[in-house]
Design an enzyme around this catalytic site. Structure first.
Site, short mmCIF file in Angstrom:
data_model
loop_
_atom_site.label_atom_id
_atom_site.label_comp_id
_atom_site.label_asym_id
_atom_site.label_seq_id
_atom_site.Cartn_x
_atom_site.Cartn_y
_atom_site.Cartn_z
N LYS A 112 -8.58 28.10 -33.05
CA LYS A 112 -8.42 29.56 -33.12
C LYS A 112 -6.95 29.95 -33.01
O LYS A 112 -6.50 30.89 -33.65
CB LYS A 112 -9.26 30.25 -32.04
CG LYS A 112 -10.73 30.03 -32.34
CD LYS A 112 -11.65 31.00 -31.67
CE LYS A 112 -13.04 30.82 -32.29
NZ LYS A 112 -14.14 31.29 -31.49
N LYS A 194 -19.13 22.97 -40.55
CA LYS A 194 -20.42 23.43 -40.00
C LYS A 194 -20.72 24.87 -40.41
O LYS A 194 -19.82 25.69 -40.61
CB LYS A 194 -20.46 23.27 -38.49
CG LYS A 194 -19.79 24.37 -37.72
CD LYS A 194 -20.15 24.30 -36.25
CE LYS A 194 -19.62 25.51 -35.53
NZ LYS A 194 -20.58 26.35 -34.88
N LYS A 197 -21.47 31.55 -38.02
CA LYS A 197 -21.68 32.97 -38.21
C LYS A 197 -20.36 33.71 -38.43
O LYS A 197 -20.35 34.84 -38.86
CB LYS A 197 -22.49 33.60 -37.09
CG LYS A 197 -22.19 33.17 -35.69
CD LYS A 197 -23.21 33.84 -34.75
CE LYS A 197 -23.53 33.04 -33.52
NZ LYS A 197 -22.50 33.07 -32.48
P1 ADP Z 1 -21.09 29.98 -34.61
O1 ADP Z 1 -20.19 28.80 -34.81
O2 ADP Z 1 -21.99 30.20 -35.76
O3 ADP Z 1 -20.32 31.19 -34.20
P2 ADP Z 1 -21.75 29.54 -31.88
O4 ADP Z 1 -20.47 28.79 -31.69
O5 ADP Z 1 -21.88 30.88 -31.22
O6 ADP Z 1 -22.05 29.63 -33.42
O7 ADP Z 1 -22.93 28.61 -31.41
C1 ADP Z 1 -24.13 28.99 -30.76
C2 ADP Z 1 -24.97 27.74 -30.55
O8 ADP Z 1 -25.45 27.25 -31.81
C3 ADP Z 1 -24.21 26.58 -29.92
O9 ADP Z 1 -25.07 25.83 -29.07
C4 ADP Z 1 -23.78 25.76 -31.11
O10 ADP Z 1 -23.53 24.43 -30.80
C5 ADP Z 1 -24.97 25.94 -32.04
N1 ADP Z 1 -24.52 25.86 -33.44
C6 ADP Z 1 -23.63 26.68 -34.03
N2 ADP Z 1 -23.46 26.35 -35.32
C7 ADP Z 1 -24.26 25.29 -35.53
C8 ADP Z 1 -24.52 24.48 -36.68
N3 ADP Z 1 -23.93 24.72 -37.84
N4 ADP Z 1 -25.41 23.48 -36.55
C9 ADP Z 1 -26.02 23.26 -35.39
N5 ADP Z 1 -25.81 23.97 -34.27
C10 ADP Z 1 -24.94 24.98 -34.33
#
Ligand code: ADP
Ligand code: TRP
Length: 328
Positions: A112, A194, A197
């Protein structure tokens, strides 16, 4: 002592199937044999979300999603992080114990900081300390999170160990749990990263509330390769990712699923993936919308969870204050 699991998700945007399979689904499976403490990490979300109306909407939406996915709000403690003041308080105590260099090593912060440069806020830097407080206040044994959060849980273990060494046994050192398949769903528009969101394009993710036609469009335009054969191989990350998704929905081995597509092209394969997703997500989407229709009820559920969380957090905070020499 609590021997359940604890986890949280930031209400920073729409939830997608990566969040579902990588996190929420595990919480739902876990609740069968242990109690969970599941939070809406809204204080963490403030590090990136600056729009109050959006944040309010996302908090309720995450609550609705937890419930729609099948989390039982009686059996588990489901609450908003900001409703329990000890989380922010613990953040301060830990900031006096950890070194700058230890936080500078966190890859999420580094990523970030590269993007935001001098504008990177202090909250993003101290973010893992807040997360450590989220965890250690409740003495859970396991923390189910995806791969990307593993480093933060490891730092939490270091914090607990250091605190115990300096001030006497106060915290239970937690474990980390990561699912095998589904721990990492990749972006549909770029299967080398990955699904997220916060991705720039909506084509990156399938949101849990996407309408059937949107799901179909996103899957049909998902990035694949020019090999043209459905294999479960690292050299074909786009196809592999969709096989993983299909495998999670159908509960079948992804390699076996690939065999169903011998002699067929990507068109047929993608159509099946899209239809499987539509069928799987339709009831979840309907339930999310139904919960969102009854905001008062949602708020009541969250308040009830917060009351139960506060009892545990207050007790732990008294132990911590006594341990460090703050008179209580
Ligand atoms: P994002 O990266 O979409 O903002 P977060 O970091 O808020 O998501 O993650 C929320 C939860 O979902 C965490 O436990 C994270 O490890 C899981 N998670 C986020 N993206 C993925 C993904 N692409 N595949 C599997 N698990 C994920
Ligand atoms: N930082 C986590 C994420 O972005 C969310 C989170 C906040 C969390 N507090 C937590 C996860 C405590 C597990 C335990 O995904």
């Amino acid at each position: 002592m609590n021997n359940g699991f604890l986890s949280g998700i930031q209400p920073s945007n729409l939830l997608h199937i990566g969040n579902y399979f990588g996190a929420i689904k595990q919480f739902v499976d876990f609740q069968n044999d242990r109690e969970g403490i599941i939070m809406i990490a809204d204080l963490h979300a403030l590090t990136t979300t600056k729009n109050p109306a959006t944040l309010r909407k996302n908090i309720l939406s995450l609550a609705a999603t937890y419930l729609a996915a099948g989390l039982d709000s009686e059996k588990n403690i489901l609450f908003q992080q900001s409703a329990v003041p000890q989380h922010a308080e613990m953040n301060w105590i830990f900031s006096t114990l950890m070194r700058m260099s230890e936080l500078e090593r966190m890859t999420q912060y580094k990523d970030k900081a590269i993007v935001q440069g001098e504008n990177v806020n202090v909250g993003l830097f101290t973010y893992p300390l807040m997360m450590a407080g989220d965890i250690l206040l409740y003495s859970p044994l396991t923390i189910p999170v995806g791969e990307d959060q593993k480093q933060h849980v490891e730092l939490t273990r270091d914090i607990a160990t250091r605190f115990n060494k300096s001030y006497g046994d106060t915290f239970v050192v937690p474990g980390v749990q990561i699912t095998e398949v589904g721990a990492r769903i990749m972006g549909l528009d770029d299967p080398t990263k990955k699904m997220s969101k916060s991705a720039a394009s909506e084509k990156n993710y399938i949101a849990l509330t996407d309408e059937p036609d949107v799901i179909r469009k996103k899957v049909m335009s998902a990035v694949t390769d020019d090999i043209g054969v459905v294999n479960y191989a690292d050299s074909q990350p786009g196809v592999k990712n969709m096989l993983d998704i299909l495998s999670l929905i159908k509960d079948r081995d992804p390699g076996d699923l690939a065999l169903d597509y011998e002699g067929k092209g990507y068109g047929d394969f993608k159509k099946d993936v899209a239809e499987a997703l539509v069928e799987f997500l339709s009831p979840i989407r309907a339930k999310i919308l139904a919960y969102l229709d009854n905001e008062e009820e949602l708020k009541k559920i969250l308040e009830n969870g917060a009351e139960r969380a506060r009892v545990i957090a207050e007790e732990k905070m008294i132990q911590v204050k006594n341990a460090v020499g703050l008179i209580v």
